[in-house]
Design an enzyme around this catalytic site. Structure first.
Site, PDB file in Angstrom:
ATOM      1  N   TYR A   1       0.911  -1.319   0.012  1.00 40.90           N
ATOM      2  CA  TYR A   1      -0.042  -0.027  -0.061  1.00 40.90           C
ATOM      3  C   TYR A   1       0.941   1.247  -0.167  1.00 40.90           C
ATOM      4  O   TYR A   1       0.338   2.471  -0.188  1.00 40.90           O
ATOM      5  CB  TYR A   1      -0.783   0.153   1.059  1.00 40.90           C
TER       6      TYR A   1
ATOM      7  N   HIS B   1       0.800 -11.676   1.584  1.00 43.28           N
ATOM      8  CA  HIS B   1      -0.422 -10.775   0.829  1.00 43.28           C
ATOM      9  C   HIS B   1      -1.122 -11.571  -0.269  1.00 43.28           C
ATOM     10  O   HIS B   1      -2.208 -11.525  -0.407  1.00 43.28           O
ATOM     11  CB  HIS B   1       0.549  -9.694   0.479  1.00 43.28           C
TER      12      HIS B   1
END
Length: 274
Positions: free
Chosen positions: A47, A105
């Site tokens: 992010y 992730h």
């Protein structure tokens, strides 16, 4: 706040997602959320906002142990050695000596799953993650992780909303004392205008989004991570603890579940059938 209690962890069922938040806006939203009562914050290396999340946590004045903090290791960094180095980078950016939940992730077949899971376990053993888990794992990979490699996973974070059935993942997680955290819980805004959800919301004096979030956290072993870009949506998302859906409401929302998948990059695994 309501909680998912598993394996000694007490996870706020409603969290604050930070995907696509960056710079000063990210820090401002996280600060506002914490001031409002959010105690579950989700970020990720990919992010690009761990520093801003860390800034907001430091500014909040809230004891670190009162906040459940999650970050995720990017799928290109899940080899032994590199995973551990990446976690140290994340902790520096987050201004903390540990996260409460550390996730892979995305799965990556370039790295042996056992190697990645052992690296995760090593981070946990070093006290840098209180719990470990995965994200975007279908049941075949979950089964491999938990049953073959004996990984002690708390969570699988996946896309989950009224238009995407995740029944196989949910059933596997519950049968193995794991939780599922729903990202994109309002289907990138699609839930906000859906007629069924809107009608149920009118019945309770709530919005379609609030109905959707309530439906998610009403489910056993499920938490939700809506993203908000400002204080208005932060507050609206948080105002879901003063009403309950009835059995008819839940059944009607359950009937919407299909295969409307919104997140499906080229590196995604083979998903479970809806």
């Amino acid at each position: 706040m309501e909680y998912v209690n598993l394996k000694g962890a007490r996870v706020p069922a409603l969290g604050l997602g930070t995907w696509q938040l960056s710079g000063a806006q990210c820090a401002e939203v996280v600060r506002a959320g914490l001031a409002m009562g959010y105690r579950h914050v989700d970020t990720a290396q990919a992010y690009g906002n761990e520093e801003q999340v860390g800034e907001a946590l430091a500014d909040s004045g809230i004891p670190r142990d009162d906040i459940f903090l999650t970050t995720k290791v990017w799928y290109e960094r899940i080899g032994d050695g590199e995973l551990q180095r990446s976690v140290d980078e994340s902790l520096r950016k987050l201004r903390t000596d540990h996260v409460d939940l550390l996730l892979i992730h995305w799965p990556n077949p370039k790295f042996p799953l056992g190697e990645s899971l052992q690296a995760l376990s090593d981070v946990k053993a070093a006290g840098k993650a209180r719990n470990i888990g995965v994200s975007n794992f279908p049941t075949a990979l979950l089964k491999d992780a938990v049953e073959r490699h004996k990984a002690d996973l708390l969570c699988n974070q996946v896309e989950y909303h009224p238009f995407l059935s995740q029944r196989p993942v949910l059933e596997f997680a519950r049968s193995h004392d794991m939780m599922v955290t729903a990202y994109s819980p309002i289907a990138r805004g699609e839930a906000a205008t859906h007629p069924v959800l809107t009608r149920i919301g009118e019945k309770h004096g709530k919005s379609a989004v609030q109905v959707t979030l309530r439906w998610l956290i009403d489910q056993s072993n499920v938490a939700a991570l809506p993203k908000a870009s400002g204080e208005k949506h932060l507050r609206s998302n948080f105002e879901i603890f003063d009403f309950r859906l009835d059995a008819d409401d839940r059944a009607e929302i359950d009937s919407l579940r299909g295969d409307r998948r919104l997140v499906n990059p080229g590196w995604a695994p083979a998903w479970d059938a809806a």
